[in-house]
Motif scaffolding. Sequence first.
Motif, PDB file in Angstrom:
ATOM      1  N   LEU A  46       0.825  -1.228  -0.202  1.00  0.00           N
ATOM      2  CA  LEU A  46      -0.023  -0.145  -0.043  1.00  0.00           C
ATOM      3  C   LEU A  46       0.738   1.118  -0.032  1.00  0.00           C
ATOM      4  CD1 LEU A  46      -2.680  -1.220   2.387  1.00  0.00           C
ATOM      5  CD2 LEU A  46      -3.180  -0.650   0.038  1.00  0.00           C
ATOM      6  N   LYS A  47       2.155   0.996   0.342  1.00  0.00           N
ATOM      7  CA  LYS A  47       3.008   2.377   0.356  1.00  0.00           C
ATOM      8  C   LYS A  47       3.829   2.526  -1.005  1.00  0.00           C
ATOM      9  CE  LYS A  47       3.858   2.807   5.364  1.00  0.00           C
ATOM     10  NZ  LYS A  47       4.619   3.034   6.236  1.00  0.00           N
ATOM     11  N   GLY A  48       3.675   1.413  -1.810  1.00  0.00           N
ATOM     12  CA  GLY A  48       4.301   1.488  -3.174  1.00  0.00           C
ATOM     13  C   GLY A  48       4.847   0.305  -3.711  1.00  0.00           C
ATOM     14  N   GLN A  49       5.243  -0.778  -2.978  1.00  0.00           N
ATOM     15  CA  GLN A  49       5.629  -1.997  -3.454  1.00  0.00           C
ATOM     16  C   GLN A  49       4.528  -2.602  -4.381  1.00  0.00           C
ATOM     17  OE1 GLN A  49       6.161  -5.412  -0.955  1.00  0.00           O
ATOM     18  NE2 GLN A  49       8.333  -5.548  -1.447  1.00  0.00           N
ATOM     19  N   PRO A  50       4.833  -3.131  -5.622  1.00  0.00           N
ATOM     20  CA  PRO A  50       3.850  -3.431  -6.355  1.00  0.00           C
ATOM     21  C   PRO A  50       3.096  -4.954  -5.910  1.00  0.00           C
ATOM     22  CG  PRO A  50       6.106  -3.166  -7.629  1.00  0.00           C
ATOM     23  CD  PRO A  50       6.199  -3.054  -6.189  1.00  0.00           C
ATOM     24  N   PHE A  51       1.849  -4.773  -6.220  1.00  0.00           N
ATOM     25  CA  PHE A  51       1.101  -5.988  -5.858  1.00  0.00           C
ATOM     26  C   PHE A  51       1.289  -6.930  -7.038  1.00  0.00           C
ATOM     27  CE2 PHE A  51      -1.641  -3.119  -3.429  1.00  0.00           C
ATOM     28  CZ  PHE A  51      -1.979  -3.704  -2.443  1.00  0.00           C
ATOM     29  N   LYS A  52       1.313  -8.291  -6.682  1.00  0.00           N
ATOM     30  CA  LYS A  52       1.385  -9.413  -7.465  1.00  0.00           C
ATOM     31  C   LYS A  52       0.059  -9.720  -8.117  1.00  0.00           C
ATOM     32  CE  LYS A  52       5.163 -11.685  -5.080  1.00  0.00           C
ATOM     33  NZ  LYS A  52       5.567 -13.013  -4.301  1.00  0.00           N
ATOM     34  N   GLN A  53       0.098 -10.187  -9.361  1.00  0.00           N
ATOM     35  CA  GLN A  53      -1.263 -10.498 -10.061  1.00  0.00           C
ATOM     36  C   GLN A  53      -2.263 -11.343  -8.834  1.00  0.00           C
ATOM     37  OE1 GLN A  53      -0.268 -11.777 -13.908  1.00  0.00           O
ATOM     38  NE2 GLN A  53       0.071 -10.074 -14.819  1.00  0.00           N
ATOM     39  N   ASP A  54      -1.579 -12.307  -8.416  1.00  0.00           N
ATOM     40  CA  ASP A  54      -2.674 -13.047  -7.740  1.00  0.00           C
ATOM     41  C   ASP A  54      -3.014 -12.491  -6.411  1.00  0.00           C
ATOM     42  OD1 ASP A  54       0.273 -13.414  -6.590  1.00  0.00           O
ATOM     43  OD2 ASP A  54      -0.283 -15.146  -5.606  1.00  0.00           O
ATOM     44  N   GLU A  55      -2.302 -11.476  -5.977  1.00  0.00           N
ATOM     45  CA  GLU A  55      -2.547 -10.835  -4.840  1.00  0.00           C
ATOM     46  C   GLU A  55      -3.837  -9.996  -5.146  1.00  0.00           C
ATOM     47  OE1 GLU A  55       1.757 -10.657  -2.555  1.00  0.00           O
ATOM     48  OE2 GLU A  55       1.033  -9.107  -3.952  1.00  0.00           O
ATOM     49  N   ILE A  56      -3.845  -9.433  -6.293  1.00  0.00           N
ATOM     50  CA  ILE A  56      -4.873  -8.442  -6.711  1.00  0.00           C
ATOM     51  C   ILE A  56      -6.203  -9.108  -6.900  1.00  0.00           C
ATOM     52  CG2 ILE A  56      -5.742  -7.023  -8.697  1.00  0.00           C
ATOM     53  CD1 ILE A  56      -2.637  -5.764  -9.080  1.00  0.00           C
ATOM     54  N   LEU A  57      -6.047 -10.346  -7.551  1.00  0.00           N
ATOM     55  CA  LEU A  57      -7.057 -11.157  -7.769  1.00  0.00           C
ATOM     56  C   LEU A  57      -7.772 -11.629  -6.400  1.00  0.00           C
ATOM     57  CD1 LEU A  57      -5.982 -13.214 -10.827  1.00  0.00           C
ATOM     58  CD2 LEU A  57      -7.450 -11.415 -10.735  1.00  0.00           C
ATOM     59  N   ASN A  58      -6.952 -12.101  -5.513  1.00  0.00           N
ATOM     60  CA  ASN A  58      -7.415 -12.592  -4.170  1.00  0.00           C
ATOM     61  C   ASN A  58      -7.913 -11.444  -3.473  1.00  0.00           C
ATOM     62  OD1 ASN A  58      -6.405 -15.178  -4.611  1.00  0.00           O
ATOM     63  ND2 ASN A  58      -4.410 -14.940  -3.406  1.00  0.00           N
ATOM     64  N   ILE A  59      -7.543  -9.992  -3.482  1.00  0.00           N
ATOM     65  CA  ILE A  59      -8.103  -9.106  -2.753  1.00  0.00           C
ATOM     66  C   ILE A  59      -9.510  -8.791  -3.401  1.00  0.00           C
ATOM     67  CG2 ILE A  59      -8.117  -6.433  -2.256  1.00  0.00           C
ATOM     68  CD1 ILE A  59      -4.878  -7.134  -2.165  1.00  0.00           C
ATOM     69  N   CYS A  60      -9.605  -8.905  -4.763  1.00  0.00           N
ATOM     70  CA  CYS A  60     -10.743  -8.350  -5.418  1.00  0.00           C
ATOM     71  C   CYS A  60     -11.807  -9.577  -5.095  1.00  0.00           C
ATOM     72  CB  CYS A  60     -10.654  -8.569  -6.997  1.00  0.00           C
ATOM     73  SG  CYS A  60      -9.795  -7.019  -7.574  1.00  0.00           S
ATOM     74  N   ASN A  61     -11.664 -10.998  -4.865  1.00  0.00           N
ATOM     75  CA  ASN A  61     -12.233 -12.086  -4.389  1.00  0.00           C
ATOM     76  C   ASN A  61     -13.026 -11.913  -3.306  1.00  0.00           C
ATOM     77  OD1 ASN A  61     -12.334 -13.403  -7.088  1.00  0.00           O
ATOM     78  ND2 ASN A  61     -10.633 -14.639  -6.298  1.00  0.00           N
ATOM     79  N   VAL A  62     -12.076 -11.636  -2.297  1.00  0.00           N
ATOM     80  CA  VAL A  62     -12.456 -11.069  -0.862  1.00  0.00           C
ATOM     81  C   VAL A  62     -13.330  -9.753  -0.845  1.00  0.00           C
ATOM     82  CG1 VAL A  62     -11.300 -10.420   1.225  1.00  0.00           C
ATOM     83  CG2 VAL A  62     -10.446 -12.479   0.244  1.00  0.00           C
ATOM     84  N   LEU A  63     -12.956  -8.816  -1.460  1.00  0.00           N
ATOM     85  CA  LEU A  63     -13.693  -7.716  -1.207  1.00  0.00           C
ATOM     86  C   LEU A  63     -14.882  -7.501  -2.301  1.00  0.00           C
ATOM     87  CD1 LEU A  63     -10.691  -4.992  -0.528  1.00  0.00           C
ATOM     88  CD2 LEU A  63     -12.107  -6.074   1.044  1.00  0.00           C
ATOM     89  N   ASP A  64     -15.203  -8.431  -3.163  1.00  0.00           N
ATOM     90  CA  ASP A  64     -16.168  -8.487  -3.982  1.00  0.00           C
ATOM     91  C   ASP A  64     -16.120  -7.335  -5.033  1.00  0.00           C
ATOM     92  OD1 ASP A  64     -17.443 -10.667  -2.952  1.00  0.00           O
ATOM     93  OD2 ASP A  64     -18.303  -9.608  -1.393  1.00  0.00           O
ATOM     94  N   ILE A  65     -14.649  -7.323  -5.755  1.00  0.00           N
ATOM     95  CA  ILE A  65     -14.501  -6.338  -6.690  1.00  0.00           C
ATOM     96  C   ILE A  65     -14.722  -6.846  -7.898  1.00  0.00           C
ATOM     97  CG2 ILE A  65     -12.878  -4.633  -7.506  1.00  0.00           C
ATOM     98  CD1 ILE A  65     -11.659  -4.252  -4.522  1.00  0.00           C
ATOM     99  N   ALA A  66     -15.615  -6.164  -8.799  1.00  0.00           N
ATOM    100  CA  ALA A  66     -15.964  -6.682  -9.806  1.00  0.00           C
ATOM    101  C   ALA A  66     -14.634  -6.552 -10.999  1.00  0.00           C
ATOM    102  CB  ALA A  66     -17.267  -6.227 -10.799  1.00  0.00           C
ATOM    103  N   ASP A  67     -14.348  -7.387 -11.778  1.00  0.00           N
ATOM    104  CA  ASP A  67     -13.220  -7.369 -12.984  1.00  0.00           C
ATOM    105  C   ASP A  67     -13.103  -5.927 -13.565  1.00  0.00           C
ATOM    106  OD1 ASP A  67     -12.509  -9.926 -12.209  1.00  0.00           O
ATOM    107  OD2 ASP A  67     -13.089 -10.698 -14.178  1.00  0.00           O
ATOM    108  N   LYS A  68     -14.392  -5.382 -13.967  1.00  0.00           N
ATOM    109  CA  LYS A  68     -14.481  -4.082 -14.503  1.00  0.00           C
ATOM    110  C   LYS A  68     -14.108  -3.088 -13.753  1.00  0.00           C
ATOM    111  CE  LYS A  68     -19.402  -3.485 -13.972  1.00  0.00           C
ATOM    112  NZ  LYS A  68     -19.288  -2.329 -13.300  1.00  0.00           N
ATOM    113  N   ASP A  69     -14.074  -3.256 -12.503  1.00  0.00           N
ATOM    114  CA  ASP A  69     -13.794  -1.985 -11.522  1.00  0.00           C
ATOM    115  C   ASP A  69     -12.313  -2.121 -10.970  1.00  0.00           C
ATOM    116  OD1 ASP A  69     -16.440  -1.205 -11.697  1.00  0.00           O
ATOM    117  OD2 ASP A  69     -17.312  -2.611 -10.285  1.00  0.00           O
ATOM    118  N   MET A  70     -11.637  -3.345 -11.312  1.00  0.00           N
ATOM    119  CA  MET A  70     -10.263  -3.657 -10.601  1.00  0.00           C
ATOM    120  C   MET A  70      -9.439  -2.348 -10.883  1.00  0.00           C
ATOM    121  SD  MET A  70      -7.823  -6.549 -11.658  1.00  0.00           S
ATOM    122  CE  MET A  70      -9.061  -7.975 -11.528  1.00  0.00           C
ATOM    123  N   SER A  71      -9.397  -1.669 -12.130  1.00  0.00           N
ATOM    124  CA  SER A  71      -8.464  -0.527 -12.389  1.00  0.00           C
ATOM    125  C   SER A  71      -8.666   0.486 -11.248  1.00  0.00           C
ATOM    126  CB  SER A  71      -8.656  -0.060 -13.787  1.00  0.00           C
ATOM    127  OG  SER A  71      -9.794   0.363 -13.960  1.00  0.00           O
TER     128      SER A  71
END
Length: 79
Positions: free
Chosen positions: A38-63
Amino acid sequence: MIKFNYENLYGRMKSKGFNQSSLARKIGISAGTMTNKLKGQPFKQDEILNICNVLDIADKDMSSYFFTIEVQKTEHYAT
């Protein structure tokens, strides 16, 4: 270096009842790693997908949660 603004992500975390530590545990990373991300180290793709799944973030809203570029404030000095 590009810095991303995670205000939308923070808001979503709060609305879903998570803080940084609890979300980190839920996706299988340490709280320290989450803080670094959250301070600037890049998220890995799988971390982004996992966070989106947990927080119910739709693919179209990910950006809007992960790829909003933080606008740099410029300082003006009186001369």
